[in-house]
Design an enzyme around this catalytic site. Sequence first.
Site, mmCIF file in Angstrom:
data_model
loop_
_atom_site.group_PDB
_atom_site.id
_atom_site.type_symbol
_atom_site.label_atom_id
_atom_site.label_comp_id
_atom_site.label_asym_id
_atom_site.label_seq_id
_atom_site.Cartn_x
_atom_site.Cartn_y
_atom_site.Cartn_z
ATOM 1 N N PHE A 132 -14.503 18.885 9.997
ATOM 2 C CA PHE A 132 -15.418 20.218 10.059
ATOM 3 C C PHE A 132 -14.580 21.179 9.058
ATOM 4 O O PHE A 132 -13.501 21.681 9.236
ATOM 5 C CB PHE A 132 -15.431 20.709 11.639
ATOM 6 C CG PHE A 132 -16.522 21.620 11.593
ATOM 7 C CD1 PHE A 132 -17.799 21.601 11.537
ATOM 8 C CD2 PHE A 132 -15.775 23.030 11.559
ATOM 9 C CE1 PHE A 132 -18.628 22.708 11.592
ATOM 10 C CE2 PHE A 132 -16.977 24.223 11.423
ATOM 11 C CZ PHE A 132 -18.084 23.866 11.704
ATOM 12 N N LYS B 254 -9.598 31.806 11.907
ATOM 13 C CA LYS B 254 -9.418 31.803 13.356
ATOM 14 C C LYS B 254 -8.313 32.596 13.856
ATOM 15 O O LYS B 254 -9.006 34.017 13.985
ATOM 16 C CB LYS B 254 -9.337 30.377 13.870
ATOM 17 C CG LYS B 254 -10.599 29.594 13.594
ATOM 18 C CD LYS B 254 -10.882 28.784 14.790
ATOM 19 C CE LYS B 254 -12.324 28.137 14.815
ATOM 20 N NZ LYS B 254 -12.906 27.219 13.861
ATOM 21 N N ASP C 211 -7.069 22.044 5.476
ATOM 22 C CA ASP C 211 -7.914 22.994 6.453
ATOM 23 C C ASP C 211 -6.971 23.422 7.350
ATOM 24 O O ASP C 211 -6.954 22.550 8.392
ATOM 25 C CB ASP C 211 -9.182 22.576 6.634
ATOM 26 C CG ASP C 211 -10.167 23.408 7.347
ATOM 27 O OD1 ASP C 211 -9.338 24.298 8.056
ATOM 28 O OD2 ASP C 211 -10.943 23.250 7.169
HETATM 29 C C1 LIG Z 1 -13.917 26.902 12.810
HETATM 30 C C2 LIG Z 1 -13.579 25.952 11.614
HETATM 31 C C3 LIG Z 1 -13.669 26.359 10.295
HETATM 32 C C4 LIG Z 1 -15.258 27.366 10.067
HETATM 33 O O1 LIG Z 1 -14.784 28.569 10.212
HETATM 34 P P1 LIG Z 1 -15.694 29.921 10.223
HETATM 35 O O2 LIG Z 1 -14.851 31.128 10.694
HETATM 36 O O3 LIG Z 1 -16.454 29.401 11.713
HETATM 37 O O4 LIG Z 1 -16.522 29.829 9.284
HETATM 38 C C5 LIG Z 1 -13.428 25.435 9.448
HETATM 39 N N1 LIG Z 1 -12.559 24.636 9.400
HETATM 40 C C6 LIG Z 1 -11.910 24.597 10.691
HETATM 41 C C7 LIG Z 1 -10.999 23.231 10.775
HETATM 42 C C8 LIG Z 1 -12.576 25.061 11.886
HETATM 43 O O5 LIG Z 1 -11.948 24.779 12.762
#
Ligand SMILES: *Cc1c(COP(=O)(O)O)cnc(C)c1O
Length: 401
Positions: free
Chosen positions: A140, A253, A224
Amino acid sequence: MSQAFASVKKEEENLLCSTYSRYPLAVARGKGAHLWDTDGKRYVDLLAGIAVTALGHCNDELCAVLEAQSRKLWHVSNLFYQEEQLELARLLLSTSHHEKAFFCNSGAEANEACIKLARRYMRTVKKRDACEIVTLEGCFHGRTLGALAATGRANLSEGFAPLPEGFRQIPADMAALEAALTPNTAALLVEVVQGEGGVVPLSGDWLRAAEALCRKRNILFLCDEVQAGLCRTGSFWAFQQFGLKPDAISIAKSLGNGLPIGAMLATHEAARGFAPGSHATTFGGGSLVSAVAAKTVEIMLRDKLADRAALLGTHLRASLEALQKRCSPKIREVRGAGLMVGIELDVPGNEVWQELLRRGYICNLSHGTTLRLLPPLTIEQDDLDVFVACLEDILHKTETR
Ligand SMILES: *Cc1c(COP(=O)(O)O)cnc(C)c1O
């Protein structure tokens, strides 16, 4: 359903786009690892705004910085030099092998920065027309069109076609990676622990082999760290547990402990992909959020919250594994790293999740079967222990499917 909650629920339906199926809970206030709803009921927050409020709600030190900075300077845009942004960059870069930071406002934007950097690095520095970004099944990376294309899940992109081209998802196995990396590949982008995918840690051996193959083929290796980063998994960055050296990482986050901020950290070499004018954002790294984020990172380092996450996480997973044995076969698996924990149930997940909420414990239910825990890194062990005891009681009363 209380009167107060019923009226909030009705207002929400009237006023907001229906993009969320919300939890039946209207939050009024928070402190540390606890939340109170509009009826005054207290909850243990084992979700922390989806791994965001790592230092707990309304952290006193962050409140003090926020109040002071709010009287000094909020925003001037990236046309100006701002000491708060530099201080945040200094602190962040002290935690990893990266040498350059780019600030933005969310996780999706941080991934967009990584993707754009990788493509432009290949074209302008390596003089190779390589644009494809390879990602993993179950990943994700966010909800913008580019991040959705990187995520590649049909259910999330339904109705939004066409998505940008140049993305490919593969299973996390070496044969698939060997086949996917072509002269057209710019980068491999991975989460060390897949969060939204249901708390799925990738194997260290696979990650090391994947990074080595990227190096051999002159392809950028990107992590990520939006959810797993910033102490969550028991090291400051999740990639550090396996001795990886990603060319760039995306973070967001918990960086602002609830204020919206994201960032990309890159090596000096990879950062050559950007030049003045090639990428930008109005809000990114503004003085107010940067001051709060810098204090957040400072506290994480000062209070050794990575070590705390490792210790508490080990304790929590051990308690859950003991519970798994006691109530066999109702828990299929306990997964995770540090305070990023998934409990895969073999009983109807929604019933257990709802009963936990009714008894005052907030967590997330992923894929209908996995309880996902992302508590504040400052949570007391006692709050985790009472949660495990409560889960045990609920599981004893829940019928196996
Ligand atoms: C939450 C998340 C995102 C997206 O972050 P947003 O601030 O909602 O755009 C991207 N990568 C990972 C691994 C995430 O947990």
